[in-house]
Design a protein around this motif. Structure first.
Motif, PDB file in Angstrom:
ATOM      1  N   ALA A 224     -51.723   5.134  38.487  1.00 47.78           N
ATOM      2  CA  ALA A 224     -53.167   6.010  39.697  1.00 47.78           C
ATOM      3  C   ALA A 224     -54.153   5.779  39.575  1.00 47.78           C
ATOM      4  O   ALA A 224     -55.631   4.860  40.135  1.00 47.78           O
ATOM      5  CB  ALA A 224     -53.064   7.922  40.401  1.00 47.78           C
ATOM      6  N   ALA A 225     -54.944   5.160  38.200  1.00 46.38           N
ATOM      7  CA  ALA A 225     -56.218   4.931  37.614  1.00 46.38           C
ATOM      8  C   ALA A 225     -56.347   3.315  38.535  1.00 46.38           C
ATOM      9  O   ALA A 225     -57.216   3.534  38.537  1.00 46.38           O
ATOM     10  CB  ALA A 225     -55.707   5.408  36.017  1.00 46.38           C
ATOM     11  N   GLU A 226     -55.101   2.753  37.779  1.00 46.85           N
ATOM     12  CA  GLU A 226     -54.901   1.066  37.977  1.00 46.85           C
ATOM     13  C   GLU A 226     -55.452   0.271  39.234  1.00 46.85           C
ATOM     14  O   GLU A 226     -55.850   0.184  40.103  1.00 46.85           O
ATOM     15  CB  GLU A 226     -54.229   0.689  37.530  1.00 46.85           C
ATOM     16  CG  GLU A 226     -53.507  -1.023  38.145  1.00 46.85           C
ATOM     17  CD  GLU A 226     -51.691  -1.233  37.928  1.00 46.85           C
ATOM     18  OE1 GLU A 226     -51.241  -1.823  38.917  1.00 46.85           O
ATOM     19  OE2 GLU A 226     -51.866  -1.472  36.220  1.00 46.85           O
ATOM     20  N   ALA A 227     -54.846   2.128  40.478  1.00 49.24           N
ATOM     21  CA  ALA A 227     -55.085   1.766  41.647  1.00 49.24           C
ATOM     22  C   ALA A 227     -56.683   2.196  42.311  1.00 49.24           C
ATOM     23  O   ALA A 227     -57.067   2.061  43.696  1.00 49.24           O
ATOM     24  CB  ALA A 227     -53.859   2.631  42.604  1.00 49.24           C
ATOM     25  N   GLY A 228     -57.254   3.118  41.545  1.00 46.35           N
ATOM     26  CA  GLY A 228     -58.483   2.970  41.872  1.00 46.35           C
ATOM     27  C   GLY A 228     -58.698   4.699  41.587  1.00 46.35           C
ATOM     28  O   GLY A 228     -60.096   5.420  42.407  1.00 46.35           O
ATOM     29  N   ALA A 229     -57.879   6.129  41.534  1.00 43.71           N
ATOM     30  CA  ALA A 229     -57.479   7.205  41.726  1.00 43.71           C
ATOM     31  C   ALA A 229     -58.541   7.604  40.377  1.00 43.71           C
ATOM     32  O   ALA A 229     -58.781   6.934  39.205  1.00 43.71           O
ATOM     33  CB  ALA A 229     -56.894   7.512  41.521  1.00 43.71           C
ATOM     34  N   GLN A 230     -59.774   8.252  40.926  1.00 40.80           N
ATOM     35  CA  GLN A 230     -59.846   9.812  39.986  1.00 40.80           C
ATOM     36  C   GLN A 230     -59.091  10.276  39.331  1.00 40.80           C
ATOM     37  O   GLN A 230     -58.752  11.631  39.670  1.00 40.80           O
ATOM     38  CB  GLN A 230     -61.325  10.253  40.603  1.00 40.80           C
ATOM     39  CG  GLN A 230     -62.729   9.585  41.496  1.00 40.80           C
ATOM     40  CD  GLN A 230     -63.468  10.106  41.873  1.00 40.80           C
ATOM     41  OE1 GLN A 230     -63.721  10.781  40.840  1.00 40.80           O
ATOM     42  NE2 GLN A 230     -64.061   9.737  42.161  1.00 40.80           N
ATOM     43  N   VAL A 231     -58.203  10.372  38.034  1.00 40.76           N
ATOM     44  CA  VAL A 231     -57.219  10.453  37.485  1.00 40.76           C
ATOM     45  C   VAL A 231     -57.376  12.028  36.851  1.00 40.76           C
ATOM     46  O   VAL A 231     -58.171  11.929  35.235  1.00 40.76           O
ATOM     47  CB  VAL A 231     -56.658   9.531  37.151  1.00 40.76           C
ATOM     48  CG1 VAL A 231     -55.150  11.040  36.662  1.00 40.76           C
ATOM     49  CG2 VAL A 231     -55.879   8.610  38.105  1.00 40.76           C
ATOM     50  N   THR A 232     -56.666  12.958  37.037  1.00 41.77           N
ATOM     51  CA  THR A 232     -56.854  14.186  35.862  1.00 41.77           C
ATOM     52  C   THR A 232     -55.295  14.924  35.242  1.00 41.77           C
ATOM     53  O   THR A 232     -55.066  14.635  36.038  1.00 41.77           O
ATOM     54  CB  THR A 232     -57.365  15.488  36.349  1.00 41.77           C
ATOM     55  OG1 THR A 232     -58.948  14.999  36.257  1.00 41.77           O
ATOM     56  CG2 THR A 232     -57.828  16.402  35.348  1.00 41.77           C
ATOM     57  N   LEU A 233     -54.953  14.707  34.144  1.00 42.63           N
ATOM     58  CA  LEU A 233     -53.633  14.109  33.471  1.00 42.63           C
ATOM     59  C   LEU A 233     -53.581  16.049  32.750  1.00 42.63           C
ATOM     60  O   LEU A 233     -54.176  15.824  31.678  1.00 42.63           O
ATOM     61  CB  LEU A 233     -53.581  13.424  33.059  1.00 42.63           C
ATOM     62  CG  LEU A 233     -51.900  13.370  31.741  1.00 42.63           C
ATOM     63  CD1 LEU A 233     -50.938  14.014  33.091  1.00 42.63           C
ATOM     64  CD2 LEU A 233     -51.422  11.751  31.441  1.00 42.63           C
ATOM     65  N   VAL A 234     -52.652  16.687  33.397  1.00 40.89           N
ATOM     66  CA  VAL A 234     -52.606  17.773  32.403  1.00 40.89           C
ATOM     67  C   VAL A 234     -51.279  17.274  32.127  1.00 40.89           C
ATOM     68  O   VAL A 234     -50.533  17.737  32.758  1.00 40.89           O
ATOM     69  CB  VAL A 234     -52.821  18.609  33.581  1.00 40.89           C
ATOM     70  CG1 VAL A 234     -52.712  20.094  32.965  1.00 40.89           C
ATOM     71  CG2 VAL A 234     -54.179  19.172  33.771  1.00 40.89           C
ATOM     72  N   CYS A 235     -51.128  17.805  30.450  1.00 39.83           N
ATOM     73  CA  CYS A 235     -49.839  17.836  29.757  1.00 39.83           C
ATOM     74  C   CYS A 235     -49.605  18.518  28.430  1.00 39.83           C
ATOM     75  O   CYS A 235     -50.636  19.116  28.722  1.00 39.83           O
ATOM     76  CB  CYS A 235     -50.268  16.095  29.371  1.00 39.83           C
ATOM     77  SG  CYS A 235     -51.312  15.738  28.320  1.00 39.83           S
ATOM     78  N   GLY A 236     -48.209  18.685  29.210  1.00 37.40           N
ATOM     79  CA  GLY A 236     -47.703  19.726  27.739  1.00 37.40           C
ATOM     80  C   GLY A 236     -48.123  18.958  25.867  1.00 37.40           C
ATOM     81  O   GLY A 236     -48.074  17.313  26.356  1.00 37.40           O
ATOM     82  N   PRO A 237     -47.084  19.666  25.370  1.00 33.55           N
ATOM     83  CA  PRO A 237     -47.251  18.811  24.013  1.00 33.55           C
ATOM     84  C   PRO A 237     -46.630  17.925  23.881  1.00 33.55           C
ATOM     85  O   PRO A 237     -45.142  17.191  24.472  1.00 33.55           O
ATOM     86  CB  PRO A 237     -46.293  20.161  23.575  1.00 33.55           C
ATOM     87  CG  PRO A 237     -46.275  21.243  23.909  1.00 33.55           C
ATOM     88  CD  PRO A 237     -46.203  20.619  25.504  1.00 33.55           C
ATOM     89  N   VAL A 238     -47.196  16.405  24.123  1.00 28.76           N
ATOM     90  CA  VAL A 238     -46.271  14.768  24.029  1.00 28.76           C
ATOM     91  C   VAL A 238     -46.852  14.123  23.116  1.00 28.76           C
ATOM     92  O   VAL A 238     -47.791  14.677  22.216  1.00 28.76           O
ATOM     93  CB  VAL A 238     -46.641  14.419  25.513  1.00 28.76           C
ATOM     94  CG1 VAL A 238     -46.165  14.798  26.415  1.00 28.76           C
ATOM     95  CG2 VAL A 238     -48.308  13.895  25.669  1.00 28.76           C
TER      96      VAL A 238
END
Length: 402
Positions: A224-238
């Motif tokens: 998505a970032a590569e496609a030009g989006a402003q990305v917010t990623l909310v992630c659990g423990p990884v």
């Protein structure tokens, strides 16, 4: 050029004098973060040695279709699945003619037929050969089939002629390779993505969780970032590195994830790829629970339902275009369709996690996307990075129509 970061590129080297530029091209691609594997035709080996390209790429060079060591694992198919882009430089007149006819008589041409990755050609030949009607017809046919032609350039040639037919320089080819990766599909679109598992505490040292690695959600954030989006990623423990140009918010429990998502709203697109625990312990012990030697009937945990993050966000008055994931072990499409209706989604991605080749923690995936009309669209098994880019392109198209 950040679009090449962690991309997998198969570089095909045909039999022309311009093959000497392929060494510089490998270096340019790797400098931009790409992983490069080289496949050479036998004629290509007459102009530059496989050892040179192996040293520069850091991987053995593919030469033979019928290599017993590689074909034990169907090496040409593995390379075809591995590639995010197949770039052939130089692409000679002979090689273009064989590709136009669908010939598969060596490793490189077989790989091209087997891959679903984009294929790009950097033509390199004498100016008269390039102008020949047969070559021009082959070039036109290959473009009609979706292959991209990078060049050729115009200038002096090794034979002493001047004209069109020079292979483009390595720096320009690397830039054009970067341009293959979806820039502009989601320009300026605010995208919220959830990824990974959640952890629901039992006591200070124990918790309930699942096997999600977060790899699919992280691949989607990168695409998505590569496609030009402003990305917010909310992630659990990884245990995954943050994709470039992505704002990452780490959480632990389902309630933490919901709070972080609500704080990140509004957005235009929600992709909920996280594997969120449906239940949590009703009471979290303040100290580590001890085994009671007087009891033989085990420990009873009372569980209560967690908030439904996806349904909550998809039910807002300012709801985004909402895409959910259904990770199932049986009745995949039926359960996914029910989830799409129940949660008021625009699309749902059905994922068979019972299959160890495409389930949690695997490098590959195969999915089926279902829309509001319950129309399924299947995406064949390939790497999660490639699936993510295909899925982002699909979602971007549906978002524009919405």
């Amino acid at each position: 050029m950040q679009r090449l970061f962690r991309k997998r590129i198969v570089l095909g080297v045909g039999g022309g004098i311009a093959a000497y530029k392929s060494a510089e091209l490998v270096r340019r691609l790797r400098d931009q973060g790409a992983e490069v594997r080289v496949v050479m035709t036998r004629a290509g080996c007459e102009f530059i040695t496989p050892l040179t390209l192996q040293a520069l790429s850091g991987h053995p060079v593919g030469l033979d279709l019928l290599d017993p060591a590689a074909e034990a694992a169907m090496g040409h198919i593995e390379l075809a699945r591995w590639a995010d882009l197949v770039l052939i430089a130089p692409a000679t007149a002979d090689l273009m003619a064989r590709l136009a006819q669908g010939v598969a008589n060596d490793l490189l041409t077989t790989l091209v037929l087997a891959t679903d990755a984009p294929v790009a050609l950097a033509p390199a030949m004498n100016q008269a050969m390039w102008r020949d009607p047969a070559t021009q017809a082959n070039a036109q046919l290959l473009e009609q089939r979706g292959m991209r032609l990078f060049g050729p350039g115009v200038g002096s040639q090794a034979c002493g002629d001047t004209g069109a037919g020079r292979m483009l320089e390595a720096e320009e080819l690397a830039q054009r390779a970067a341009d293959c990766f979806q820039a502009g599909l989601l320009d300026g679109v605010r995208v919220l993505i959830t990824a990974g598992p959640t952890r629901e505490a039992i006591d200070p040292v124990r918790y309930i969780t699942n096997h999600s690695s977060g790899k699919m959600g992280f691949a989607l954030a990168e695409a998505a970032a590569e496609a030009g989006a402003q990305v917010t990623l909310v992630c659990g423990p990884v245990h995954l590195p943050t994709p470039q140009r992505v704002q990452r918010i780490d959480v632990s429990s389902a309630r933490d994830m919901l709070a972080a998502c609500e704080a990140a709203m509004p957005c235009e697109l929600l992709i909920a790829a996280a594997a969120v625990a449906d239940y949590r312990p009703q009471v979290v012990a303040s100290h580590k629970l001890k085994k009671d030697p007087t009891r033989e009937d085990g420990l009873l945990l009372q569980l209560v339902r967690n908030p439904d993050i996806l349904a909550t966000l998809a039910g807002r008055s300012d709801r985004p275009f909402s895409v959910g994931f259904a990770a199932e072990t049986e009745n995949l499409l039926d359960y996914a369709s029910r989830k799409l209706r129940d949660k008021n989604l625009d699309l749902i991605v059905a994922n068979d996690v019972a299959n160890p080749n495409i389930g949690f923690n695997s490098e590959d995936n195969a999915i089926t996307v279902i829309d509001r009309q319950l129309q399924p669209t299947a995406f064949a098994q390939t790497s999660k990075g490639k699936i993510a880019r295909q899925l982002i392109a699909f979602i971007a198209d549906r978002l524009q129509r919405a």
